[in-house]
Design a protein around this motif. Structure first.
Motif, PDB file in Angstrom:
ATOM      1  N   THR A  32     -11.855  -6.192  -1.202  1.00  0.00           N
ATOM      2  CA  THR A  32     -13.279  -6.521  -1.217  1.00  0.00           C
ATOM      3  C   THR A  32     -13.855  -6.344  -2.611  1.00  0.00           C
ATOM      4  O   THR A  32     -13.247  -5.710  -3.485  1.00  0.00           O
ATOM      5  CB  THR A  32     -14.059  -5.649  -0.214  1.00  0.00           C
ATOM      6  N   VAL A  33     -15.046  -6.911  -2.823  1.00  0.00           N
ATOM      7  CA  VAL A  33     -15.726  -6.848  -4.111  1.00  0.00           C
ATOM      8  C   VAL A  33     -17.123  -6.294  -3.910  1.00  0.00           C
ATOM      9  O   VAL A  33     -17.856  -6.724  -3.000  1.00  0.00           O
ATOM     10  CB  VAL A  33     -15.808  -8.239  -4.762  1.00  0.00           C
ATOM     11  N   ASN A  34     -17.508  -5.342  -4.739  1.00  0.00           N
ATOM     12  CA  ASN A  34     -18.868  -4.820  -4.728  1.00  0.00           C
ATOM     13  C   ASN A  34     -19.729  -5.751  -5.564  1.00  0.00           C
ATOM     14  O   ASN A  34     -19.739  -5.674  -6.792  1.00  0.00           O
ATOM     15  CB  ASN A  34     -18.895  -3.392  -5.301  1.00  0.00           C
ATOM     16  N   ARG A  35     -20.437  -6.651  -4.894  1.00  0.00           N
ATOM     17  CA  ARG A  35     -21.233  -7.661  -5.593  1.00  0.00           C
ATOM     18  C   ARG A  35     -22.407  -7.041  -6.355  1.00  0.00           C
ATOM     19  O   ARG A  35     -22.866  -7.592  -7.362  1.00  0.00           O
ATOM     20  CB  ARG A  35     -21.749  -8.720  -4.618  1.00  0.00           C
ATOM     21  N   PHE A  94     -11.508 -16.860  -9.652  1.00  0.00           N
ATOM     22  CA  PHE A  94     -11.931 -17.326  -8.323  1.00  0.00           C
ATOM     23  C   PHE A  94     -12.929 -16.371  -7.681  1.00  0.00           C
ATOM     24  O   PHE A  94     -13.445 -16.654  -6.600  1.00  0.00           O
ATOM     25  CB  PHE A  94     -10.740 -17.488  -7.352  1.00  0.00           C
ATOM     26  N   VAL A  95     -13.205 -15.257  -8.331  1.00  0.00           N
ATOM     27  CA  VAL A  95     -13.979 -14.169  -7.722  1.00  0.00           C
ATOM     28  C   VAL A  95     -15.394 -14.081  -8.277  1.00  0.00           C
ATOM     29  O   VAL A  95     -16.334 -13.743  -7.549  1.00  0.00           O
ATOM     30  CB  VAL A  95     -13.246 -12.817  -7.930  1.00  0.00           C
ATOM     31  N   SER A  96     -15.556 -14.384  -9.557  1.00  0.00           N
ATOM     32  CA  SER A  96     -16.815 -14.058 -10.239  1.00  0.00           C
ATOM     33  C   SER A  96     -17.483 -15.285 -10.869  1.00  0.00           C
ATOM     34  O   SER A  96     -16.845 -16.305 -11.092  1.00  0.00           O
ATOM     35  CB  SER A  96     -16.555 -13.013 -11.334  1.00  0.00           C
ATOM     36  N   PHE A  97     -18.788 -15.100 -11.144  1.00  0.00           N
ATOM     37  CA  PHE A  97     -19.586 -15.982 -11.998  1.00  0.00           C
ATOM     38  C   PHE A  97     -20.041 -17.274 -11.301  1.00  0.00           C
ATOM     39  O   PHE A  97     -19.711 -17.525 -10.145  1.00  0.00           O
ATOM     40  CB  PHE A  97     -18.851 -16.313 -13.299  1.00  0.00           C
ATOM     41  N   PRO A 128     -13.362 -12.851  -2.550  1.00  0.00           N
ATOM     42  CA  PRO A 128     -12.601 -12.913  -1.307  1.00  0.00           C
ATOM     43  C   PRO A 128     -13.417 -13.355  -0.097  1.00  0.00           C
ATOM     44  O   PRO A 128     -12.860 -13.525   0.980  1.00  0.00           O
ATOM     45  CB  PRO A 128     -12.138 -11.467  -1.132  1.00  0.00           C
ATOM     46  N   GLU A 129     -14.734 -13.546  -0.262  1.00  0.00           N
ATOM     47  CA  GLU A 129     -15.546 -13.970   0.877  1.00  0.00           C
ATOM     48  C   GLU A 129     -15.102 -15.345   1.381  1.00  0.00           C
ATOM     49  O   GLU A 129     -15.200 -15.644   2.577  1.00  0.00           O
ATOM     50  CB  GLU A 129     -17.031 -14.007   0.486  1.00  0.00           C
TER      51      GLU A 129
END
Length: 301
Positions: A32-35, A94-97, A128-129
């Motif tokens: 998971t990612v802490n947005r 693929f995760v950010s920006f 990952p969403e």
């Protein structure tokens, strides 16, 4: 000589250092990612109807349900009767920006002005969403939308369309191009003339020598980061999807790849194309630093 840190101007170097530090805490072992944390370094800019460096911009939402939108950058010089179109995919593992991020907004703005082209920067869904193949689907859907509703772009010559992207965006651009090639008969107006990969993010099953060299280095990128990006992007780590990590598939157009010599070689594993332009002593993301002479050399290409 280690791959990183690289000779970078102070401002971009501080920026990348901040991202690297935040990544240590924002990327969790469970995938998971802490947005909230990633948003702290995600400085964004709105579009501008007033020309900035000779370029105006606006946003267009294609599908609000999946938050699919793109930012259009258009040279303000009205003397151009028609302009080529470049569909751009930003980097970020693929995760950010997004296209609104300061560095990508400035990059597309400058390229649109320097190249006299309409730049369309895609805000694809992020992992990952949203795992593979959501990003490829979004890119292809934008391409199909332009083919169906090209009237929204004044002076756009969609018979001169190029796909481009940096890092993970280079991966997306490649696979969207492969899909477009396989579906070319379906396009009425869009004609893809070339593919441009700026340090495209590919990989393989086994570590390359240069990957191992960068294990304990990385101003922005190291093995922990890249492993996280792939695991977040590929649902359940499906080995069947290994082809998305490779530069698989064929495209019949001009294919140019820009790299920095201090990049790990897995960024080009499996690559086949028309040419590689190499910049000695440059690492990941050098093209977002306008102070570097290599950045202007890339734009001049």
């Amino acid at each position: 000589m280690p791959l990183y840190p690289m000779a970078f101007p102070s401002n971009p170097k501080s920026f990348f250092s901040g991202i690297s530090i935040v990544a240590k805490f924002a990327f969790h072992p469970d995938g998971t990612v802490n947005r909230y944390l990633t948003n702290l370094v995600d400085i964004q800019l709105p579009p501008s109807s007033t020309p900035i460096s000779g370029v105006t911009s606006y946003d267009h939402t294609l599908d609000s349900a999946r938050n699919l939108w793109f930012r259009v950058f258009i040279p303000a010089d009205l003397s151009y009767s028609s302009l080529p179109v470049i569909l751009y995919f930003h980097g970020g593992g693929f995760v950010s920006f997004s296209p609104a991020k300061l560095i990508f907004n400035a990059l597309c703005q400058k390229l649109a002005g320097d190249l006299a082209a309409i730049y369309i920067s895609v805000a694809y869904r992020r992992s990952p969403e949203n795992c593979w193949p959501a990003q490829y689907d979004d890119g292809f859907d934008v391409l199909r939308f332009l083919d169906d509703d090209f009237d929204i772009l004044a002076n756009a010559d969609l018979s001169r369309c190029f796909l481009a992207g940096d890092s993970a965006g280079g991966n997306i651009a490649h696979h969207v191009a492969v899909r477009a090639c396989e579906s070319e008969a379906q396009f009425k107006t869009v004609r893809i003339r070339g593919l441009i990969g700026i340090q495209p993010f590919f990989g393989g099953k086994e570590r390359t020598e240069s990957e191992l060299q960068m294990k304990n280095h990385g101003l922005l990128l190291n093995l922990d980061h890249t492993d996280f990006y792939w695991e977040a992007f590929l649902p359940n780590g499906w080995i069947e999807t290994i082809q998305v990590r490779m530069c698989s598939g064929q495209v019949p157009w001009i294919y140019l790849v820009w790299v920095g010599s201090r990049l790990p070689l897995w960024l080009l594993v499996g690559w086949q194309g028309s040419g590689v332009v190499e910049y000695p002593n440059m690492g990941l993301g050098f093209y977002v630093a306008p102070e570097l002479p290599e950045t202007q050399m890339l734009f001049d290409k």
